[in-house]
Design a protein around this motif. Structure first.
Motif, PDB file in Angstrom:
ATOM      1  N   ARG A 173       0.838  -1.195   0.000  1.00 60.32           N
ATOM      2  CA  ARG A 173       0.000   0.000   0.000  1.00 60.32           C
ATOM      3  C   ARG A 173       0.878   1.253   0.000  1.00 60.32           C
ATOM      4  N   ALA A 174       0.203   2.398  -0.038  1.00 60.03           N
ATOM      5  CA  ALA A 174       0.942   3.668  -0.108  1.00 60.03           C
ATOM      6  C   ALA A 174       1.929   3.805   1.045  1.00 60.03           C
ATOM      7  N   ASP A 221       3.766   1.732   2.269  1.00 59.72           N
ATOM      8  CA  ASP A 221       4.985   0.945   2.052  1.00 59.72           C
ATOM      9  C   ASP A 221       5.981   1.673   1.152  1.00 59.72           C
ATOM     10  N   ALA A 222       5.614   2.850   0.687  1.00 60.45           N
ATOM     11  CA  ALA A 222       6.488   3.587  -0.234  1.00 60.45           C
ATOM     12  C   ALA A 222       7.869   3.767   0.384  1.00 60.45           C
ATOM     13  N   VAL A 242       9.251   0.013  -3.528  1.00 59.83           N
ATOM     14  CA  VAL A 242       7.868   0.468  -3.609  1.00 59.83           C
ATOM     15  C   VAL A 242       7.860   1.994  -3.682  1.00 59.83           C
ATOM     16  N   ARG A 243       7.027   2.506  -4.603  1.00 56.74           N
ATOM     17  CA  ARG A 243       6.912   3.963  -4.681  1.00 56.74           C
ATOM     18  C   ARG A 243       5.485   4.324  -5.052  1.00 56.74           C
ATOM     19  N   GLU A 244       5.084   5.527  -4.636  1.00 54.54           N
ATOM     20  CA  GLU A 244       3.758   5.983  -5.038  1.00 54.54           C
ATOM     21  C   GLU A 244       3.773   6.230  -6.534  1.00 54.54           C
ATOM     22  N   ARG A 245       2.645   5.921  -7.165  1.00 57.60           N
ATOM     23  CA  ARG A 245       2.603   6.124  -8.612  1.00 57.60           C
ATOM     24  C   ARG A 245       2.580   7.610  -8.946  1.00 57.60           C
ATOM     25  N   THR A 293      -2.585   6.402 -11.067  1.00 50.58           N
ATOM     26  CA  THR A 293      -3.061   5.420 -10.092  1.00 50.58           C
ATOM     27  C   THR A 293      -4.234   4.657 -10.682  1.00 50.58           C
ATOM     28  N   THR A 327      -3.771  -2.473  -4.916  1.00 50.55           N
ATOM     29  CA  THR A 327      -2.398  -1.960  -4.889  1.00 50.55           C
ATOM     30  C   THR A 327      -2.221  -0.796  -5.863  1.00 50.55           C
ATOM     31  N   ILE A 370       0.281   2.336  -5.657  1.00 50.25           N
ATOM     32  CA  ILE A 370       1.742   2.208  -5.678  1.00 50.25           C
ATOM     33  C   ILE A 370       2.197   1.335  -6.841  1.00 50.25           C
ATOM     34  N   GLU A 371       3.484   1.294  -7.007  1.00 49.45           N
ATOM     35  CA  GLU A 371       4.088   0.365  -7.949  1.00 49.45           C
ATOM     36  C   GLU A 371       5.469   0.031  -7.402  1.00 49.45           C
TER      37      GLU A 371
END
Length: 572
Positions: free
Chosen positions: A10-11, A13-14, A68-71, A76, A82, A85-86
RNA sequence: GGUCCUGUGGUGCAGUUUGGAGUGCACGCCGGCCUGUCAAGCCGGAGGUCGCGGGUUCAAAUCCCGUCAGGACCGCCA
């Protein structure tokens, strides 16, 4: 090998460095510079961004490391848990390449079932199957905890059992050490668990595999699982409590809602719903019309019993061909015919037989059935049991909601008849099994009118599915002897078939009773599936074959000879 | 044992009623292009015993008979 599962990121975890393992669900490649790889495991899918060509194919097994990073703004995906993020800066390790799958691993497209079964290991990757089998695991776990909490002891019973030529056809297992003699696979642990009662384990349970060599159906496989319980020094009410606790816990574990369980007698179920496994989720109950036509001049209604069902507002939906279809269905179920009536706008009855009914009869019919304009009325006249069964089936055909529709309406159906029909020699046939205790009020009918004897047996029903059955057992040899006599089982017969059980009962058998819940069916309903194959990892096709392994297969003649067997040519 | 439904490239379907060239759609597969897609897109290509056998017909995916496979139901499942 991995730090996280795919579907859980999730976000928040960025920034995290992750290592993920799974299968390539989809890929979107943009030339040599950019590729999106959707990586799938049982928790879901996550988008991995590869800077460069990915050189992957569907269903490759890979390990991907990255961050992990926010898109970026505007990319998004709200459809995906999920999707915020990507995983970036990915490096991909191919653990195993794969051929293109024989059908897409997708919940969007349902492949033909024979293909799914042949490649079940691929089918099981689909999130629906992952979900269903995990529901099953949770149900097993909830049930096991519930039984342990209630003081039950889990005991395994043999898979190699003794033939008991009665009831369901058994799978035979030839003995190598005793040529010409056979074990059978147990159709249930019924007798074993009663012996455990004699053995002093007064609360037994088992999540037991049962095997019956009967034709398969949507809700029946050769092998199936039961929550099997038996308890001594107990009552029917207590057993209902034990089982109720287990199935309610299981239902709550899956749905979050704790169901209540209603109780109705067999007679009531048959009168109101025309079946011993009523679906209580909808109305359309059977209406008693026999008194309405007690003096009718209409020959077709001069019958032992007339009942009807009212299909609210259905009149416009049922044209002549659909009504003919219902009539055919009724006839195929054994009815002589089906009388349909449309309730017209003014309340008048439109029907081919309306002209044979007096005004009083029509008025009484309308009021008894609480008919409203636009309703469709379906009537059957015949012997009572037949009327019930035909209308009960039509009620289900017309009104029954899909399995996946709630709510969960459990019901105990009690006071089943002791016997159901008669055999070739005129002896009554045990409706449950021959160790079922008759209703105490009906004991003396055993000799005089066995057809009227109620038993202390009971079914558990959920949304029109029979989930299981059980009974208080006979523990006194005098009553057992009377039941055997009523069934036409001689002393020698009984000794030959169940001698070891009857023998055990002479050494101090406590009063006892039990129940068995069909877990495949329970899980299917809780998973919203119409078919228990959808909640079984490796089911058989309805022909009894396994499209994946090819079983059953012929074996070498020498193998047979070792078992003292020889195959005959197929009979013509 | 019986009744019914289905069977068409790897997958999902349309075409069968009213016979006229394997005719179509979507996905997948192979090749090419493509730096923000997400059921990616664009271009090109390959891939078929219309389950199988027989019959009717000038002609059968289509009509008839049989058979096989999958499914639903009846019988069966104490």
């Amino acid at each position: 090998m991995r730090t996280h599962h795919c579907g859980v990121l999730r976000a928040e975890d960025a920034g995290r460095s992750v290592a993920l393992c799974g299968w390539v669900a989809r890929r979107r490649e943009h030339g040599e510079h950019l590729a999106f790889v959707d990586l799938r495991d049982h928790t879901g899918v996550v988008q991995c961004v590869v800077d460069g060509a990915a050189d992957l194919r569907s269903e490759f097994v890979v390990r991907i490391t990255g961050t992990v990073r926010e898109r970026p703004e505007g990319t998004t995906n709200d459809q995906l848990p999920t999707g915020a993020i990507e995983v970036g800066n990915c490096s991909v390790e191919i653990l195993n390449a794969a051929e293109p799958p024989p059908f897409p691993v997708s919940d969007r497209i349902e492949a033909d079932e024979s293909v799914r079964l042949r490649y079940r290991y691929v089918d099981l990757r689909r999130s629906k199957m992952q979900h269903n089998l995990r529901v099953r695991s949770k149900v097993n776990s909830a049930i096991r905890h519930a039984m342990e909490r209630q003081g039950f002891v889990e005991i395994e019973t043999p898979m190699l059992w003794t033939p008991t030529p009665e009831g369901a056809r058994e799978f035979l297992v030839p003995s190598r050490l005793q040529p010409g003699r056979n074990y059978v696979l147990p159709q249930s642990p019924q007798i074993a668990k009663q012996l455990l009662m004699v053995g002093g384990f007064d609360r037994y349970f088992q999540i037991a595999r049962c095997l019956r060599d009967e034709d398969l159906r949507a809700d029946r496989q050769f092998e199936f699982m039961q929550l099997d319980i038996e308890a001594a020094f107990t009552t029917q009410e207590e057993i209902h409590g034990f089982i109720g606790e287990a199935v309610a816990d299981a239902t709550e574990a899956i749905s979050g809602e704790r169901p209540v369980i209603e109780t109705l007698t067999w007679t009531e179920a048959m009168e109101r719903f025309g079946t011993d496994k009523p679906d209580l989720r909808f109305g359309m109950e059977l209406v008693e019309l026999t008194p309405v036509f007690s003096a009718t001049g209409f020959k077709a209604f001069q019958a032992a019993c007339i009942k009807g069902i009212r299909v609210p507002g259905a009149s416009p939906d049922y044209g002549r061909s659909k009504l003919d279809g219902l009539t055919d269905r009724a006839k195929s179920l054994g009815a002589k015919g089906l009388v349909w009536m449309r309730v017209a706008a003014g309340g008048a009855l439109e029907s081919p037989v309306a002209k044979f009914l007096s005004d009083d009869e029509q008025a009484a019919l309308t009021s008894t059935m609480e008919a409203q304009p636009g309703d469709l009325l379906l009537l059957v006249a015949d012997e009572r049991r037949l009327v019930q069964e035909v209308l009960g089936q039509l009620r289900n055909d017309i009104g029954r909601p899909p399995v996946s529709d709630g709510p969960y309406r459990f019901a105990w159906v009690t006071e089943f008849p002791m016997f159901d029909g008669v055999d070739d020699e005129g002896h009554p046939i045990a409706a449950h099994h021959p160790f079922t205790m008759p209703h105490p009020d009906d004991l003396d009918l055993l000799e005089t009118d066995p057809g009227k004897v109620r038993s202390q047996s009971y079914d558990l029903v959920l949304n029109g599915w029979e989930l299981g059955s059980g009974s208080i057992r006979i523990h006194r040899s005098d009553i057992q002897a009377r039941v055997f006599k009523a069934l036409g089982v001689t002393d020698e017969d009984a000794e030959g078939r169940f001698g070891f059980l009857l023998g055990a009962f002479r050494y101090g058998a406590p009063p006892h009773g039990g129940f068995a819940v069909g877990l495949d069916r329970l899980v299917a309903i809780l998973a919203g599936e119409e078919n228990i194959r959808e909640v079984i990892a490796f089911p058989k096709a309805s022909s009894g074959t396994d499209p994946m392994t090819g079983a059953p297969k012929p074996v070498d003649a020498r193998v047979l000879a070792g078992l003292g067997l020889r195959t005959l040519p197929p009979s013509t």
